[in-house]
Design a protein around this motif. Structure first.
Motif, PDB file in Angstrom:
ATOM      1  N   PRO A   1      -7.417 -28.922 -33.379  1.00  0.00           N
ATOM      2  CA  PRO A   1      -7.770 -29.048 -31.960  1.00  0.00           C
ATOM      3  C   PRO A   1      -8.026 -27.698 -31.306  1.00  0.00           C
ATOM      4  N   TYR A   2      -8.885 -27.710 -30.300  1.00  0.00           N
ATOM      5  CA  TYR A   2      -9.096 -26.542 -29.431  1.00  0.00           C
ATOM      6  C   TYR A   2      -8.049 -26.648 -28.328  1.00  0.00           C
ATOM      7  N   ASP A   3      -6.897 -26.025 -28.522  1.00  0.00           N
ATOM      8  CA  ASP A   3      -5.752 -26.255 -27.656  1.00  0.00           C
ATOM      9  C   ASP A   3      -5.434 -25.024 -26.811  1.00  0.00           C
ATOM     10  N   ARG A   4      -4.371 -25.136 -26.033  1.00  0.00           N
ATOM     11  CA  ARG A   4      -3.980 -24.061 -25.127  1.00  0.00           C
ATOM     12  C   ARG A   4      -3.792 -22.739 -25.866  1.00  0.00           C
TER      13      ARG A   4
ATOM     14  N   GLN B   1      -5.096 -21.661 -28.579  1.00  0.00           N
ATOM     15  CA  GLN B   1      -6.367 -21.089 -29.012  1.00  0.00           C
ATOM     16  C   GLN B   1      -7.146 -20.520 -27.823  1.00  0.00           C
ATOM     17  N   TYR B   2      -7.181 -21.254 -26.721  1.00  0.00           N
ATOM     18  CA  TYR B   2      -7.868 -20.748 -25.520  1.00  0.00           C
ATOM     19  C   TYR B   2      -7.287 -19.400 -25.089  1.00  0.00           C
TER      20      TYR B   2
ATOM     21  N   TYR C   1      -5.796 -28.677 -19.901  1.00  0.00           N
ATOM     22  CA  TYR C   1      -4.771 -28.917 -20.911  1.00  0.00           C
ATOM     23  C   TYR C   1      -4.226 -30.342 -20.808  1.00  0.00           C
TER      24      TYR C   1
ATOM     25  N   ASP D   1      -6.424 -36.225 -20.695  1.00  0.00           N
ATOM     26  CA  ASP D   1      -6.358 -37.083 -21.874  1.00  0.00           C
ATOM     27  C   ASP D   1      -7.781 -37.506 -22.233  1.00  0.00           C
TER      28      ASP D   1
ATOM     29  N   SER E   1     -11.803 -36.000 -27.590  1.00  0.00           N
ATOM     30  CA  SER E   1     -12.334 -34.761 -28.150  1.00  0.00           C
ATOM     31  C   SER E   1     -13.594 -35.032 -28.950  1.00  0.00           C
TER      32      SER E   1
ATOM     33  N   GLY F   1     -12.620 -30.424 -29.452  1.00  0.00           N
ATOM     34  CA  GLY F   1     -12.345 -30.011 -28.088  1.00  0.00           C
ATOM     35  C   GLY F   1     -13.244 -30.655 -27.064  1.00  0.00           C
ATOM     36  N   HIS F   2     -13.366 -29.989 -25.922  1.00  0.00           N
ATOM     37  CA  HIS F   2     -14.082 -30.539 -24.773  1.00  0.00           C
ATOM     38  C   HIS F   2     -15.591 -30.444 -24.975  1.00  0.00           C
TER      39      HIS F   2
END
Length: 329
Positions: free
Chosen positions: A130-133, A135-136, A172, A175, A178, A213-214
């Protein structure tokens, strides 16, 4: 760009004995690319030397994209021990050069590239991280770690992370479903394949770092291109084109601004690192453009905490103009 010593044997083992191996391209990583030529056919050799590179993520995403009907290069042969991958060759017509040579094609080709994303986003993400917090933040921090010291700034690093957390809290917490985020979807990584039209004619490259991710991220990558000017008018028109095809939720444009700022902060840091650590000063020439995008994104109300941090820590004369100082250092 001398071919690896083991390349001829690899090619011979897969039916390309005696083929010419010609330099094609390098990139910001350790990967290099060569064109393999025989009478009547050609292919591309990816040299992704271990332990620095691992071609398996590229292969995984290529197979995923092909299964969905998109034009990723077919994998013709592999030698993972040596980091070799023989790929389908999409030719030389790269989106950037085609559009620059024929400006009247710009809107049509960008519209096709946006349509491709709209189609990709109909599918759930591939089986990837996942492209998560974390990673950001790791990416955004590259600006503090590399750019700020390079221009002589001692900044509030903890406050920087806190500002990003405050601005991106909604992202973040969302919901949202992705999608596969290719992460380097821009005019230098899209080929125009001869004999094919529209979306079917767009060949995809450089997606080995894909994350789940988004959907706004790749749109930002395309429309706030670090290597090529995309006018605000074209950006707005292509955003509207995406909206018309996808009908995203009301928070989409806010996410676009957030991820635009995050991506551009990351790029400022990466391009500085490429200069300072890797001896590639040509990336400095892109910094004024990236800063312009970043400044535009920071004007969005959702980025107010991050904009305040920049105002307090990065003076105007240390932003876009600073690359000239660095280049002369």
């Amino acid at each position: 760009m001398i071919p690896p010593a083991a390349a001829p044997a690899f090619l011979a083992a897969h039916g390309w004995e005696g083929a010419q191996i010609l330099p094609l391209a390098g990139d910001a990583s350790f990967r290099r690319y060569f064109r393999v030529v025989e009478p009547g056919r050609q292919a591309v050799l990816m040299d992704a030397p271990p332990p620095h590179e691992d071609p398996r993520p590229f292969i995984h995403i290529a197979e995923h994209l092909i299964e969905l009907g998109f034009a990723a290069p077919r994998i013709l042969a592999t030698d993972l021990d040596n980091g070799f991958v023989l790929l389908e060759d999409f030719g030389d017509a790269r989106m950037r050069e085609v559009v620059d040579a024929a400006p009247e094609s710009e809107r049509r080709i960008y519209a096709d590239a946006v349509t491709l994303l709209a189609l990709l986003h109909r599918h759930d993400a591939a089986d990837i991280a996942p492209y998560d917090r974390a990673q950001y933040l790791r990416e955004a921090n590259l600006l503090v770690e590399w750019y700020c010291p390079a221009v002589g700034l001692d900044v509030d690093a903890a406050g920087y992370e806190a500002a990003w957390d405050e601005a991106m809290a909604g992202l973040y917490a969302a919901d949202a479903r992705s999608v596969t985020v290719l992460r380097d979807y821009h005019a230098e990584n899209i080929m125009l394949i001869d004999g094919r039209e529209g979306v079917d004619g767009l060949g995809l490259l450089d997606f080995q770092d894909a994350l789940a991710g988004h959907p706004s991220y790749d749109l930002v990558s395309l429309l706030q291109d670090a290597r090529r000017d995309v006018s605000p008018a074209l950006e707005a028109e292509m955003l509207a084109h995406y909206h018309a095809q996808v009908g995203p939720d009301a928070d989409f444009d806010t996410a676009y601004a957030l991820l635009g700022a995050q991506r551009n902060a990351k790029i400022v840091g990466i391009f500085t690192r490429l200069w300072k650590r890797d001896g590639k000063p040509r990336y400095l020439s892109y910094l004024p453009r990236v800063w312009e995008y970043l400044e535009r994104d920071l004007r969005h109300p959702a980025l107010a905490p991050v904009a305040r941090w920049f105002d307090a820590n990065v003076p105007a004369d240390k932003r876009a103009p600073a690359w000239k100082t660095m280049a002369d250092a």
